[in-house]
Structures are given as structure tokens and as C-alpha cells.
Design a protein around this motif. Structure first.
Motif, PDB file in Angstrom:
ATOM      1  N   PHE A   1      41.034  47.462  47.663  1.00 44.79           N
ATOM      2  CA  PHE A   1      39.435  46.981  47.760  1.00 44.79           C
ATOM      3  C   PHE A   1      39.036  45.788  48.253  1.00 44.79           C
ATOM      4  CE2 PHE A   1      40.690  50.111  43.961  1.00 44.79           C
ATOM      5  CZ  PHE A   1      39.926  50.950  44.176  1.00 44.79           C
ATOM      6  N   LYS A   2      40.017  45.388  49.134  1.00 45.56           N
ATOM      7  CA  LYS A   2      39.628  44.135  49.877  1.00 45.56           C
ATOM      8  C   LYS A   2      38.176  44.081  50.416  1.00 45.56           C
ATOM      9  CE  LYS A   2      41.754  40.937  52.821  1.00 45.56           C
ATOM     10  NZ  LYS A   2      43.246  40.303  53.767  1.00 45.56           N
ATOM     11  N   GLY A   3      37.607  42.916  50.166  1.00 48.42           N
ATOM     12  CA  GLY A   3      36.273  42.496  50.413  1.00 48.42           C
ATOM     13  C   GLY A   3      35.414  43.363  49.848  1.00 48.42           C
ATOM     14  N   LYS A   4      35.660  43.931  48.854  1.00 52.02           N
ATOM     15  CA  LYS A   4      34.531  44.823  47.669  1.00 52.02           C
ATOM     16  C   LYS A   4      34.159  43.626  46.837  1.00 52.02           C
ATOM     17  CE  LYS A   4      34.691  48.631  49.763  1.00 52.02           C
ATOM     18  NZ  LYS A   4      33.980  49.183  50.551  1.00 52.02           N
ATOM     19  N   LYS A   5      32.918  43.544  46.111  1.00 53.67           N
ATOM     20  CA  LYS A   5      32.258  42.676  45.205  1.00 53.67           C
ATOM     21  C   LYS A   5      33.298  42.405  44.023  1.00 53.67           C
ATOM     22  CE  LYS A   5      28.380  41.672  42.956  1.00 53.67           C
ATOM     23  NZ  LYS A   5      26.779  41.930  42.555  1.00 53.67           N
ATOM     24  N   PHE A   6      33.960  43.614  43.442  1.00 56.23           N
ATOM     25  CA  PHE A   6      34.670  43.566  42.409  1.00 56.23           C
ATOM     26  C   PHE A   6      35.965  43.949  42.869  1.00 56.23           C
ATOM     27  CE2 PHE A   6      30.270  44.618  40.952  1.00 56.23           C
ATOM     28  CZ  PHE A   6      29.840  43.412  40.077  1.00 56.23           C
ATOM     29  N   ALA A   7      36.726  43.421  43.859  1.00 52.65           N
ATOM     30  CA  ALA A   7      37.928  43.942  44.308  1.00 52.65           C
ATOM     31  C   ALA A   7      39.071  43.688  43.221  1.00 52.65           C
ATOM     32  CB  ALA A   7      38.365  43.148  45.500  1.00 52.65           C
TER      33      ALA A   7
ATOM     34  N   LEU B   1      42.880  50.188  38.774  1.00 49.69           N
ATOM     35  CA  LEU B   1      43.797  51.174  39.573  1.00 49.69           C
ATOM     36  C   LEU B   1      45.223  50.918  38.957  1.00 49.69           C
ATOM     37  CD1 LEU B   1      44.031  53.161  41.742  1.00 49.69           C
ATOM     38  CD2 LEU B   1      44.572  51.437  43.486  1.00 49.69           C
ATOM     39  N   GLN B   2      45.693  49.731  38.819  1.00 48.87           N
ATOM     40  CA  GLN B   2      47.067  49.599  38.411  1.00 48.87           C
ATOM     41  C   GLN B   2      47.038  50.138  36.965  1.00 48.87           C
ATOM     42  OE1 GLN B   2      47.670  45.277  38.639  1.00 48.87           O
ATOM     43  NE2 GLN B   2      48.226  45.511  40.631  1.00 48.87           N
ATOM     44  N   THR B   3      46.017  50.035  35.967  1.00 44.97           N
ATOM     45  CA  THR B   3      46.121  50.610  34.831  1.00 44.97           C
ATOM     46  C   THR B   3      46.247  51.982  34.933  1.00 44.97           C
ATOM     47  OG1 THR B   3      44.937  48.654  33.854  1.00 44.97           O
ATOM     48  CG2 THR B   3      44.944  50.686  32.500  1.00 44.97           C
TER      49      THR B   3
ATOM     50  N   SER C   1      38.883  43.518  39.774  1.00 43.04           N
ATOM     51  CA  SER C   1      38.634  44.075  38.640  1.00 43.04           C
ATOM     52  C   SER C   1      38.917  45.583  39.131  1.00 43.04           C
ATOM     53  CB  SER C   1      37.146  44.059  38.189  1.00 43.04           C
ATOM     54  OG  SER C   1      36.870  42.953  37.781  1.00 43.04           O
ATOM     55  N   LEU C   2      38.664  46.024  40.301  1.00 45.18           N
ATOM     56  CA  LEU C   2      39.142  47.449  40.683  1.00 45.18           C
ATOM     57  C   LEU C   2      40.655  47.610  40.931  1.00 45.18           C
ATOM     58  CD1 LEU C   2      36.201  48.136  43.266  1.00 45.18           C
ATOM     59  CD2 LEU C   2      36.338  49.130  41.034  1.00 45.18           C
ATOM     60  N   GLU C   3      41.037  46.683  41.241  1.00 42.27           N
ATOM     61  CA  GLU C   3      42.746  46.528  41.523  1.00 42.27           C
ATOM     62  C   GLU C   3      43.112  46.647  40.246  1.00 42.27           C
ATOM     63  OE1 GLU C   3      44.592  47.043  44.078  1.00 42.27           O
ATOM     64  OE2 GLU C   3      42.916  47.087  45.661  1.00 42.27           O
TER      65      GLU C   3
ATOM     66  N   LYS D   1      43.342  51.174  25.977  1.00 37.12           N
ATOM     67  CA  LYS D   1      42.753  50.230  24.944  1.00 37.12           C
ATOM     68  C   LYS D   1      43.145  48.637  25.524  1.00 37.12           C
ATOM     69  CE  LYS D   1      42.045  50.019  20.103  1.00 37.12           C
ATOM     70  NZ  LYS D   1      42.479  50.277  18.721  1.00 37.12           N
ATOM     71  N   SER D   2      44.114  48.238  25.689  1.00 37.19           N
ATOM     72  CA  SER D   2      44.504  47.046  26.040  1.00 37.19           C
ATOM     73  C   SER D   2      43.843  46.469  27.347  1.00 37.19           C
ATOM     74  CB  SER D   2      45.962  46.943  26.438  1.00 37.19           C
ATOM     75  OG  SER D   2      46.767  47.054  25.258  1.00 37.19           O
ATOM     76  N   TYR D   3      43.355  47.634  28.363  1.00 35.85           N
ATOM     77  CA  TYR D   3      42.858  47.236  29.370  1.00 35.85           C
ATOM     78  C   TYR D   3      41.420  46.875  29.075  1.00 35.85           C
ATOM     79  CZ  TYR D   3      40.068  47.858  33.949  1.00 35.85           C
ATOM     80  OH  TYR D   3      39.271  47.470  34.607  1.00 35.85           O
TER      81      TYR D   3
END
Length: 64
Positions: free
Chosen positions: A3-9, A16-18, A11-13, A37-39
Motif C-alpha cells: 500500500f505504499k503511497g496510500k494515506k493509511f499505508a 494485512l499482516q493480521t 495501518s493497511l499493512e 481482538k488484539s489487533y
């Protein structure tokens, strides 16, 4: 970074990892709920005054 360059990159990463971390049949449903829940807990804590009540809503998933 997907999501490089995105506003919430970042947070989105993290999301995605979660989601990738629970994408395994070897992980039990209750463990998956714990990971999610931890996320979400720090997000809810930051955004909602009643975050504890909202976390209880997530606990409903344990019984599904």
C-alpha cells in the motif's frame, strides 16, 4: 509494501499482516478471534469511549 503511497499505508499493512496470520486452518477459531481482538483493541481504545463494551461484542464470535 503493498500500500505504499496510500494515506493509511501503515495501518493497511498491519491489517494485512493480521489477516494473513490467521489465514491458516491449523489455527483454532478462538485463537483467530484472540488475534483479531488484539489487533482491534488499541484502535477501539483510541476511538471509542465504550471500547470495553465493544470488545465484548467481539467475544460473541467465540460462540459461533
Amino acid at each position: 509494501m503493498l500500500f505504499k503511497g496510500k494515506k493509511f499505508a501503515q495501518s493497511l499493512e498491519e491489517l494485512l499482516q493480521t489477516l494473513n496470520s490467521i489465514n491458516s486452518q491449523e489455527i483454532s477459531i478462538p485463537k483467530k478471534v484472540d488475534i483479531l481482538k488484539s489487533y482491534y483493541e488499541p484502535i477501539l481504545k483510541m476511538m471509542e469511549d465504550d471500547y470495553k463494551t465493544r470488545l465484548l461484542d467481539v467475544d460473541v464470535l467465540y460462540n459461533m
